[in-house]
Enzyme design. Structure first.
Site, PDB file in Angstrom:
ATOM      1  N   LYS A   9     -36.406  33.489  14.920  1.00  0.00           N
ATOM      2  CA  LYS A   9     -35.528  33.423  16.087  1.00  0.00           C
ATOM      3  C   LYS A   9     -34.425  32.407  15.839  1.00  0.00           C
ATOM      4  CE  LYS A   9     -36.756  31.104  19.833  1.00  0.00           C
ATOM      5  NZ  LYS A   9     -37.267  30.686  21.153  1.00  0.00           N
ATOM      6  N   SER A  25     -22.901  46.152  14.114  1.00  0.00           N
ATOM      7  CA  SER A  25     -23.652  45.044  13.536  1.00  0.00           C
ATOM      8  C   SER A  25     -23.348  43.705  14.187  1.00  0.00           C
ATOM      9  CB  SER A  25     -23.399  44.930  12.039  1.00  0.00           C
ATOM     10  OG  SER A  25     -22.089  44.451  11.815  1.00  0.00           O
ATOM     11  N   TYR A  58     -28.039  45.262  13.599  1.00  0.00           N
ATOM     12  CA  TYR A  58     -28.460  44.738  12.298  1.00  0.00           C
ATOM     13  C   TYR A  58     -27.500  43.635  11.881  1.00  0.00           C
ATOM     14  CZ  TYR A  58     -24.726  47.702  10.435  1.00  0.00           C
ATOM     15  OH  TYR A  58     -23.517  48.287  10.183  1.00  0.00           O
ATOM     16  N   ALA A  74     -20.005  49.011  19.221  1.00  0.00           N
ATOM     17  CA  ALA A  74     -20.324  49.292  20.626  1.00  0.00           C
ATOM     18  C   ALA A  74     -20.987  48.104  21.316  1.00  0.00           C
ATOM     19  CB  ALA A  74     -21.220  50.521  20.718  1.00  0.00           C
ATOM     20  N   ALA A  75     -21.781  47.333  20.572  1.00  0.00           N
ATOM     21  CA  ALA A  75     -22.466  46.171  21.159  1.00  0.00           C
ATOM     22  C   ALA A  75     -21.487  45.109  21.640  1.00  0.00           C
ATOM     23  CB  ALA A  75     -23.435  45.570  20.146  1.00  0.00           C
TER      24      ALA A  75
END
Length: 127
Positions: A9, A25, A58, A74-75
């Site tokens: 994390k 990504s 990713y 898109a993110a």
């Protein structure tokens, strides 16, 4: 049987760029990826603390010590520059692998410079 557990994390990194017209990504400072043990092109989950959005993408290797956290494609519609994120990677573990299991937890300052690496504590009888 294998089970999915957190492997690493990056805690409370700050978004430095969003690139909508990119193939997708998340570009991450190479020092942070190395510290967390997350590889280039590895699947990650991103949790946006500012707005609650959660999504999968990713990694792309960013320049070492650049502090870059760029959400692309898109993110990019789910994040704004300055948003604080948790980036998590998960892995499948066998029962034998869980005996020595400990995720890598990486912490940064407000410029995304690594300040601390620790491992999760075993507080569950599940592993």
């Amino acid at each position: 049987m294998k089970r999915i557990f957190l492997s690493a994390k990056l805690h409370k990194v700050t978004t430095t760029a969003v690139e909508l017209n990119y193939e997708g990504s998340c570009e991450i400072d190479g020092v942070l990826l190395d510290a967390a043990g997350i590889g280039a092109f590895e699947q990650i989950q991103i949790y946006n603390i500012n707005n609650g959005n959660r999504f999968t993408t990713y990694t792309i290797l960013g320049k070492d010590n650049s502090g870059i956290i760029s959400v692309n494609g898109a993110a990019a519609r789910k994040v704004n520059v300055g948003d604080v994120l948790i980036i998590a990677a998960y892995a499948l573990y066998s029962e034998e692998e869980l005996e020595g299991y400990a995720p890598r937890l990486c912490y940064v300052n407000n410029k995304n410079i690594l300040t601390k690496i620790s491992t999760g504590s075993k507080k569950s009888s599940l592993y």
